[in-house]
Design an enzyme around this catalytic site. Structure first.
Site, PDB file in Angstrom:
ATOM      1  N   CYS A 102     -16.655 -17.685  10.159  1.00  0.00           N
ATOM      2  CA  CYS A 102     -15.814 -18.832   9.810  1.00  0.00           C
ATOM      3  C   CYS A 102     -16.560 -20.060   9.290  1.00  0.00           C
ATOM      4  O   CYS A 102     -16.227 -20.569   8.224  1.00  0.00           O
ATOM      5  CB  CYS A 102     -14.958 -19.226  11.008  1.00  0.00           C
ATOM      6  SG  CYS A 102     -13.721 -17.968  11.382  1.00  0.00           S
ATOM      7  N   ASN A 119     -13.116 -26.792  11.324  1.00  0.00           N
ATOM      8  CA  ASN A 119     -14.316 -25.945  11.314  1.00  0.00           C
ATOM      9  C   ASN A 119     -15.523 -26.672  10.729  1.00  0.00           C
ATOM     10  O   ASN A 119     -16.632 -26.537  11.226  1.00  0.00           O
ATOM     11  CB  ASN A 119     -14.052 -24.651  10.528  1.00  0.00           C
ATOM     12  CG  ASN A 119     -13.535 -23.558  11.450  1.00  0.00           C
ATOM     13  OD1 ASN A 119     -13.369 -23.780  12.644  1.00  0.00           O
ATOM     14  ND2 ASN A 119     -13.273 -22.397  10.906  1.00  0.00           N
ATOM     15  N   LEU A 175      -8.603 -19.697  17.421  1.00  0.00           N
ATOM     16  CA  LEU A 175      -9.250 -18.929  18.487  1.00  0.00           C
ATOM     17  C   LEU A 175     -10.744 -18.792  18.232  1.00  0.00           C
ATOM     18  O   LEU A 175     -11.202 -18.831  17.093  1.00  0.00           O
ATOM     19  CB  LEU A 175      -8.611 -17.550  18.633  1.00  0.00           C
ATOM     20  CG  LEU A 175      -8.710 -16.530  17.487  1.00  0.00           C
ATOM     21  CD1 LEU A 175     -10.061 -15.882  17.365  1.00  0.00           C
ATOM     22  CD2 LEU A 175      -7.652 -15.476  17.658  1.00  0.00           C
TER      23      LEU A 175
END
Ligand code: NAD
Length: 497
Positions: free
Chosen positions: A282, A230, A157
């Site tokens: 993140c 990521n 998310l």
């Protein structure tokens, strides 16, 4: 199904509310009593669009507690969604994960329980959690009759669209070593995978979200998928920022360059917006963790390392530009528009604004700032940082020698720059656009000294959409996905004023 969620942060609470909305009975646990008290009053402990609405809609299936004993024993699935902040040497600090694993072992029920790592955790953490739970069960001589398996279910998310991303994900990844574990999680996610649930009125199902691909794999692969995703997104941003430096030198328009390369499907338009660079909880932490994991195996990660370095330099670029234009920063007032690391969230973790404020204060500048939602949180979490928070963006602009647009909140597109200039002293305020979100020509006309972090005013050049009465229409789909659509938007709605 009965579900327990450990940790009610951005990931845990969103997951809990979504699963409850799908019809599961969900107990959310957090060790922070003030968070749980707020949740029990129906308040969301952080800002996330549609979270309150979803919590309301799911409330019959959703409860909150600080006690593992009230959530874990009856649960068929226990999600671990605690924080994994960066620890020393770049490896994530797994203390919260360890605490959660031990807490589960103390309260594990008698049936088969699937323990799911939803937190972003390094490769091998699934096995580690399993070992911790077994060890604890053995110590307590309570292992008999307790059967469990550990799975990995990484979360993708994005804060600011967390509810949308959780109800309408582009994939679900499950890492598990046993078929039985997969079957339990398949059952749990079935309504999501089939998209068979009733869409909430406040967040209709997008046309594309018909069914969701499930990637079922082993534990290690699922764990790597999250870090690799990521790191890739982070390096895509750093790549366009690197190109933007060259573009600035040769007088090229980086918005056009990004569009020109992004429409190649092999590249894609997302994450090609040059600017101040990435922040948030993140990308920094996960890219560092990936490098740390690789080094444990004797590998370096030159590409990921370079992406981090480019990002660091990008923030310095802001200070360099201010220095070049103001010459002296000591005693100057610099205004920051935006504190949150991106729009639509109040998350300040690794926010560029915090870094910039520190660098500017260290050079003797006074820093004032505004943010539409993160101001209270900023006051609480950064009380030691000498930044004066102002109630309106106009207040920041009219009291600054230079203003930096750090976070591209939609509200900032409505700023009446001309009116602020007319009301203020006749000094020429420098405006440094860190996000390609302002029409520089308009600001120049209004008497500001406009600068863009990427060198050029991005809203320049011939745009059929903007400049012709009947343009050769660009297919809508590619325009919507295009990272420069925001620039076009700002050209029409701001530039036309
Ligand atoms: P967060 O810090 O917002 O929330 C963590 C919560 O866990 C806190 O409320 C904390 O009080 C609670 N907690 C800590 N130890 C606990 C324990 N032993 N038992 C119960 N509760 C406990 O973190 P977050 O942003 O939700 O991230 C959680 C994990 O998900 C991290 O690993 C993160 O990397 C990952 N992730 C985050 C995002 C994001 O956008 N925030 C996206 C994908 C993945």
């Amino acid at each position: 199904m009965n579900v327990a969620i450990l940790g009610t942060g951005y990931v845990g609470l969103t997951t809990g509310a979504c699963l409850a909305y799908l019809g599961h009975r969900v107990a959310c646990v957090d060790r922070d009593p003030s968070k749980i008290a707020a949740l029990q009053r129906g308040e969301a402990p952080f800002y996330e669009p549609f979270l309150k609405e979803l919590m309301n809609a799911a409330s019959p299936n959703l409860c909150f507690t600080t006690e593992y004993g009230e959530a874990v024993p009856g649960a068929e699935v226990v999600f671990i969604a605690v924080g994994t902040p960066p620890g020393p040497n770049g490896t994530p600090d797994l203390k919260q994960l360890q605490g959660a694993a031990r807490g589960i072992a103390e309260q594990l029920g008698e049936g088969f329980t699937v323990i799911v790592n939803k937190s972003t955790v390094p490769v091998g953490s699934g096995n580690w959690v399993e070992a911790l739970v077994r060890e604890e069960l053995k110590k307590r001589h309570e292992g008999i009759g307790r059967t469990f398996a550990v799975a990995s279910n990484p979360e993708f998310l994005r804060e600011g669209s967390a509810i949308h991303d959780s109800l309408y994900p582009n994939r679900v990844v499950i890492g598990a070593e046993q078929r039985k574990t997969l079957e339990v999680l398949y059952e749990l996610y079935r309504p999501l995978l089939n998209q068979s649930f009733r869409e909430p009125d406040f967040l209709p199902r997008p046309e594309k979200a018909r069914s969701v691909p499930l990637i079922s794999t082993d534990l290690a692969s699922a764990e790597i998928i999250k870090y690799a995703a990521n790191a890739f997104l982070a390096l895509k941003i750093s790549y366009i920022n690197e190109i933007s430096r060259l573009a600035e030198k040769v007088g090229a328009n980086i918005a056009h360059v990004a569009r020109g390369i992004g429409l190649d499907e092999r590249i894609g338009t997302g994450f090609l917006q040059a600017g101040i660079g990435w922040g948030g909880s993140c990308f920094g932490k996960d890219s560092l963790a990936l490098i740390a994991t690789a080094s444990e195996y004797g590998l370096d990660m030159p590409i990921v390392t370079a992406a981090r370095e480019v990002n660091r330099r990008q923030r310095e670029r802001v200070v360099e530009k201010l220095l070049t234009n103001l010459k002296i920063l000591k005693g100057r007032t610099i205004g920051l528009l935006g504190l949150a690391f991106k729009p639509e969230t109040d998350d300040l973790r690794e926010a560029p604004a915090i870094d910039l404020a520190r660098q500017l204060i260290a050079r003797g500048a006074r820093v004032i700032a505004h943010d539409p939602v993160a101001m209270n949180r900023f006051r609480r979490e950064y009380a030691d940082l000498a930044v004066s928070v102002r109630e309106t963006p106009e207040d920041v602009i009219s009291n600054s020698d230079a203003v930096v647009l750090v976070t591209e909140w939609a509200q900032y597109k409505e700023i009446q720059w001309e009116a602020v200039a007319a009301a203020g002293e006749r000094k020429r305020v420098v405006v440094l656009d860190g996000r390609q979100a302002i029409d520089g020509d308009r600001l120049t006309r209004a008497g500001y000294h406009y600068l863009s972090i990427v060198g050029q005013n991005p809203v320049t050049g011939f745009e059929p959409e903007r400049d012709l009465e009947s343009p050769v229409t660009v297919p809508l789909e590619s325009r919507e996905a295009d990272c420069s659509s925001r620039v076009l938007w700002s050209a029409r709605s701001i530039g036309a004023a």
